[in-house]
Each structure stands twice: as C-alpha cells, then as structure tokens.
Design a protein around this motif. Structure first.
Motif, PDB file in Angstrom:
ATOM      1  N   SER A 168       1.328  -1.729   0.385  1.00 14.97           N
ATOM      2  CA  SER A 168       0.099  -0.012  -0.252  1.00 14.97           C
ATOM      3  C   SER A 168       0.773   1.385  -0.256  1.00 14.97           C
ATOM      4  O   SER A 168       0.179   1.889  -0.971  1.00 14.97           O
ATOM      5  CB  SER A 168      -1.059   0.326   0.914  1.00 14.97           C
ATOM      6  OG  SER A 168      -1.646  -1.130   1.394  1.00 14.97           O
ATOM      7  N   VAL A 169       1.963   1.163   0.788  1.00 15.24           N
ATOM      8  CA  VAL A 169       2.561   2.328   0.293  1.00 15.24           C
ATOM      9  C   VAL A 169       3.495   2.720  -0.844  1.00 15.24           C
ATOM     10  O   VAL A 169       3.662   3.908  -0.986  1.00 15.24           O
ATOM     11  CB  VAL A 169       3.978   2.578   2.105  1.00 15.24           C
ATOM     12  CG1 VAL A 169       4.850   3.612   2.010  1.00 15.24           C
ATOM     13  CG2 VAL A 169       3.620   2.044   2.915  1.00 15.24           C
ATOM     14  N   GLY A 172       0.935   3.732  -2.946  1.00 14.45           N
ATOM     15  CA  GLY A 172       0.955   5.157  -2.940  1.00 14.45           C
ATOM     16  C   GLY A 172       1.764   6.356  -3.572  1.00 14.45           C
ATOM     17  O   GLY A 172       1.849   7.301  -3.794  1.00 14.45           O
ATOM     18  N   HIS A 173       3.048   5.883  -3.195  1.00 19.85           N
ATOM     19  CA  HIS A 173       4.542   6.496  -3.716  1.00 19.85           C
ATOM     20  C   HIS A 173       4.191   6.579  -5.548  1.00 19.85           C
ATOM     21  O   HIS A 173       4.458   7.926  -5.953  1.00 19.85           O
ATOM     22  CB  HIS A 173       5.887   5.604  -3.312  1.00 19.85           C
ATOM     23  CG  HIS A 173       6.158   6.186  -2.191  1.00 19.85           C
ATOM     24  ND1 HIS A 173       6.451   7.303  -1.869  1.00 19.85           N
ATOM     25  CD2 HIS A 173       6.237   5.556  -1.030  1.00 19.85           C
ATOM     26  CE1 HIS A 173       6.814   7.361  -0.746  1.00 19.85           C
ATOM     27  NE2 HIS A 173       7.118   6.561   0.175  1.00 19.85           N
ATOM     28  N   ARG A 175       1.694   6.448  -7.199  1.00 18.64           N
ATOM     29  CA  ARG A 175       0.014   7.204  -7.380  1.00 18.64           C
ATOM     30  C   ARG A 175      -0.250   6.507  -8.335  1.00 18.64           C
ATOM     31  O   ARG A 175      -1.266   6.391  -8.662  1.00 18.64           O
ATOM     32  CB  ARG A 175       0.642   8.807  -8.249  1.00 18.64           C
ATOM     33  CG  ARG A 175       1.042   9.721  -7.213  1.00 18.64           C
ATOM     34  CD  ARG A 175       0.644   9.671  -6.442  1.00 18.64           C
ATOM     35  NE  ARG A 175       1.583  11.105  -5.369  1.00 18.64           N
ATOM     36  CZ  ARG A 175       2.200  11.027  -4.803  1.00 18.64           C
ATOM     37  NH1 ARG A 175       2.450   9.894  -4.442  1.00 18.64           N
ATOM     38  NH2 ARG A 175       3.038  12.924  -4.342  1.00 18.64           N
ATOM     39  N   SER A 177      -3.122   2.077  -7.878  1.00 20.92           N
ATOM     40  CA  SER A 177      -3.808   1.907  -6.674  1.00 20.92           C
ATOM     41  C   SER A 177      -2.926   0.108  -6.563  1.00 20.92           C
ATOM     42  O   SER A 177      -2.221  -0.192  -7.266  1.00 20.92           O
ATOM     43  CB  SER A 177      -4.711   0.818  -7.394  1.00 20.92           C
ATOM     44  OG  SER A 177      -5.144   0.816  -8.639  1.00 20.92           O
ATOM     45  N   GLN A 231       3.797   9.183   5.611  1.00 18.92           N
ATOM     46  CA  GLN A 231       2.881   7.889   5.657  1.00 18.92           C
ATOM     47  C   GLN A 231       3.029   6.667   6.664  1.00 18.92           C
ATOM     48  O   GLN A 231       1.457   6.794   7.816  1.00 18.92           O
ATOM     49  CB  GLN A 231       3.256   7.512   4.030  1.00 18.92           C
ATOM     50  CG  GLN A 231       3.347   8.339   3.201  1.00 18.92           C
ATOM     51  CD  GLN A 231       3.079   7.030   2.168  1.00 18.92           C
ATOM     52  OE1 GLN A 231       2.818   6.003   1.898  1.00 18.92           O
ATOM     53  NE2 GLN A 231       3.547   8.140   1.148  1.00 18.92           N
TER      54      GLN A 231
END
Length: 364
Positions: A168-169, A172-173, A175, A177, A231
C-alpha cells in the motif's frame, strides 16, 4: 574434432545476432559440436525452438541452482587467490548465491582497489559497490518495462519486504492503486528480480536490493524515505485518533483507541512537541528525541559497527565480528542514527562518508 560453444544471456541480444546464432547449429549438425546455452527462466522454450526449429539437435535441459554461502565464498576466494576476511565473506554472502553477482562484485572490488590482500587474507577496504556490479544490475533492470523499473527502484529504497502494508505504501508513492501495481510486480517476478516467499515479495538478495537502490540519486532516496516516514506517522496518528460523539446525558464519551506500540507513541509525542518524529518500526524507530547531540563525531567503535553494517551484516554478525553482544551493537546503532540524523542503515552509511574506516581496525 568436437567443438564447444557457450552462450550466456541469449534472450537479451539484438534480433540480428539472434538470427545468426539460430542459423549456426544448422551448419554444424553432424559435426560433433556441443552448444551450452544459458537462457533466463520463462524464455527457454521459445529460444530453443528458434535454435532448432526442425528438431535436429539433441537437447538436454539443466536448471542451474544458486550457490550455497560456502560455494560463493569459495568462488570469491578462488578469484582473489586468498581467503576472505569475515566482513568480505559477509558481503559475498549477500549476493544470494548468484554466481554472476559474486564474480562481478569480486572482480570489481579488485579492479577499483576495494580489497587488499594481507598475509593471505583479502580485506574489504571500501563499502562502495564497484561499477561493474552496478552495470550488471542495470542490465537486469533493462529486461523489464520502465514502469516496472520505477516500482523496483522505489521498493529497493524503502528497504522492506513487500507485505500487504508495504504494498500500500509503494502504491501510494507511485500514485497507483494496488491493483494497478500488480502487473508491474508480476513482470518483476517473472524476470527474477523479485521472489514471492513467506507471504511477501522481496529481492532475491540483499546485494541486488542495495545495487538497485543505488541507481536512485541520493537526494531522491532521502525524499522517498521522508515521504514513507510521513505516511507511517499519518497512519499511526489515524489509529490513535479519538472520537467523541455526544452522549445522551450531555457528556462527551471518549471512544476506546486501538492499541499502539511504544514506537508509534514516541513518534507522535515527538511530532506534537515540534521535534522530529521517528518511524513507527525499523531501526530508525530507536532514534533519540534529543537532537542536541546530533552532528557529533562517531567514536572508533561506532565507526567499526557502521563499517560492518555497510557490508549488510546483521546485528548478530556484527557482534561476532567485533566480539561484543548483540544488545551492544543495537546501542551503537542508536547512537549512530542519532549523531548522523539518519533514517536507515543505508542513509547512515551515505552520511558517514569518510568517517567509515577504509581499512579493518586491527587491535593489538
């Protein structure tokens, strides 16, 4: 008279060379010629079909296994003509049994003066990875798409196996899913750059992870680590946030907060106090909140510990190397992180620079 031809990395050659190679077996059929062809997993059948479309050749398939730590150390010792010091043996062991990484690491260290032979023992002089090893790793990365390379570089900098939380991290980095990230990671697994083991995706070796991370500029690595820290802190802050819905008697009721470990709580206290928060897990979680001692020079023992850490040695290995307990190693690492204001071992090595002794510290 029988002849022998060996070819390695054939799946990466250009189309013209492939056409020439594929036409060669037809010209030597019946002449006692032995071909040894190395092809990466997943591409073997296609290449062998192009080599022998008419099934004229007798083909024997062999799967090459990784070297054991003892075999890798023996290969390195043979290349250097000397037995390995403990820190050099630890670095060679970080190659994960990949013969190419071991060979290019040792040859590169020898070419660049990264090793020195004293009384029949090869000592590691510099923690820097040699250029020829970095070139090999760039070749590995070129076998996947640009998006997959980008994901691998970020994953290497984050220095953690990709379990569900870390995925998930990473998403996020980038951008994206997690679902959009999946084809990039599958591509990396098929290319052998990631392994699916113990419920997590991870690099086949510590050495490969470090080499991939070092393809990212130092300033960008620091920014990625800072974003990861933010985060994690934001997630920890969310986990302890209290909700106060109105009660029927006019009084506020404080909801029960989920349990938070001490590292998370320490980071949150530092954030609210205006200080620098620590990571909720990992080595940087142990960084002291007292910043007055940052910028101090490392002691001799701390430099010795950091020199061993630069070889990707574990705390237990460092303790055995320096004849100290594992708890003492952890205490030295906490001091190193505090003094250098570092967020990871790799960050500490980069920031220490010339403070890391280039030669092993011999004691009388």
């Amino acid at each position: 008279m029988p002849k022998f031809t060996a070819m390695d990395g054939c799946e990466a050659v250009d189309p013209g060379t492939v056409a020439a190679l594929c036409g060669a077996p037809a010209r030597v059929v019946g002449r006692g010629h032995l071909w040894a062809v190395a092809v990466r997993p997943g591409r073997t059948s296609d290449f062998l079909h192009r080599m022998d479309p008419e099934d004229h050749l007798r083909i024997v398939r062999l799967r090459l296994e990784r070297l054991t730590r003892e075999e890798a150390a023996g290969l390195a010792a043979e290349l250097l003509g000397a037995r390995l010091s403990p820190d050099l043996a630890a670095l060679v062991g970080c190659a994960g049994g990949n013969p190419l990484l071991v060979t290019e690491l040792v040859r590169g260290l020898r070419e660049e003066g990264g090793v020195k032979v004293l009384d029949g023992t090869a000592w590691l002089r510099s923690p820097a990875l040699p250029l020829r090893l970095q070139i090999v790793v760039r070749g590995y990365l070129s076998s996947v798409s640009e998006d997959s390379r980008h994901a691998l570089r970020v994953a290497a900098v984050l220095e953690a196996p990709l379990r569900p939380a870390q995925l998930s991290v990473l998403a996020g980095h980038l951008r994206r899913s997690t679902a959009m990230l999946m084809p990039l990671l599958v591509e990396a697994v098929e290319a052998g750059l990631l392994l699916d083991r113990e419920g997590a995706l991870d690099f086949p070796s510590v050495l490969l992870r470090r080499a991939v991370a070092e393809t990212v500029p130092w300033a960008v690595r620091q920014a990625l680590l800072r974003e990861a820290r933010q985060q994690r802190l934001a997630a920890a802050d969310e986990s302890v946030r209290c909700v106060t819905p109105p009660a029927g008697d006019g009084h506020a009721v404080r909801a029960e907060a989920p349990p938070v470990d001490r590292a998370v709580a320490s980071g949150l206290r530092a954030a609210h106090a205006g200080g620098r928060p620590a990571l909720p897990d990992g080595p940087a979680a142990e960084v002291s909140e007292n910043s007055q001692t940052r910028g101090e020079e490392l002691t001799l023992r701390e430099r010795e510990v950091l020199r061993c850490a630069a070889k990707a040695m574990s705390n237990r290995q460092i303790g055995r190397q320096l004849s100290i307990t594992e708890g003492t190693v952890k205490r030295h690492m906490r001091n190193i992180f505090r003094k250098l204001d570092a967020t990871s071992r790799m960050d500490a090595v980069n920031k220490a620079g010339s403070q890391i002794p280039a030669e092993p510290c011999f004691r009388s």
